[in-house]
Motif scaffolding. Structure first.
Motif, PDB file in Angstrom:
ATOM      1  N   THR A  43       0.841  -1.212   0.000  1.00 31.75           N
ATOM      2  CA  THR A  43       0.000   0.000   0.000  1.00 31.75           C
ATOM      3  C   THR A  43       0.866   1.248   0.000  1.00 31.75           C
ATOM      4  OG1 THR A  43      -0.216  -0.271   2.389  1.00 31.75           O
ATOM      5  CG2 THR A  43      -2.086  -0.965   1.054  1.00 31.75           C
ATOM      6  N   GLN A  46       1.998   1.907  -3.491  1.00 31.54           N
ATOM      7  CA  GLN A  46       0.929   2.470  -4.324  1.00 31.54           C
ATOM      8  C   GLN A  46       0.733   3.948  -4.040  1.00 31.54           C
ATOM      9  OE1 GLN A  46      -2.371  -0.080  -3.457  1.00 31.54           O
ATOM     10  NE2 GLN A  46      -2.011  -1.383  -5.245  1.00 31.54           N
ATOM     11  N   LYS A  49       3.460   5.917  -5.621  1.00 34.33           N
ATOM     12  CA  LYS A  49       3.256   5.976  -7.056  1.00 34.33           C
ATOM     13  C   LYS A  49       2.269   7.078  -7.424  1.00 34.33           C
ATOM     14  CE  LYS A  49       2.573   2.765 -10.885  1.00 34.33           C
ATOM     15  NZ  LYS A  49       2.130   1.417 -11.237  1.00 34.33           N
TER      16      LYS A  49
END
Length: 74
Positions: A43, A46, A49
């Motif tokens: 997580t 992500q 990102k």
């Protein structure tokens, strides 16, 4: 005659089996296991990102075909 025949046949069979036998690879590389990613790190990756700015598009060089199209239109 049959004794010699049997002896020769046995030798030939043995040699052929030895030649045709597949060699066993003893130095085969073992497959490495992938480490299972923990949910928290996945997580976090992500989120990082999403926070990263988008990459700008690189300019592409015109091809010969596209240049000739432009010339024809002009």
């Amino acid at each position: 005659m049959s004794l010699i025949n049997d002896l020769v046949q046995g030798v030939v069979d043995g040699v052929l089996k030895d030649i045709l036998k597949k060699p066993t690879g003893t130095s085969k590389r073992t497959r490495r296991r992938k480490r299972a990613t923990t949910t928290s790190s996945a997580t976090l990756r992500q989120i990082e990102k999403l926070l990263r700015p988008a990459k700008k598009q690189t300019s592409r060089k015109r091809t010969v075909r596209s240049r000739s199209k432009v010339r024809r239109r002009a």
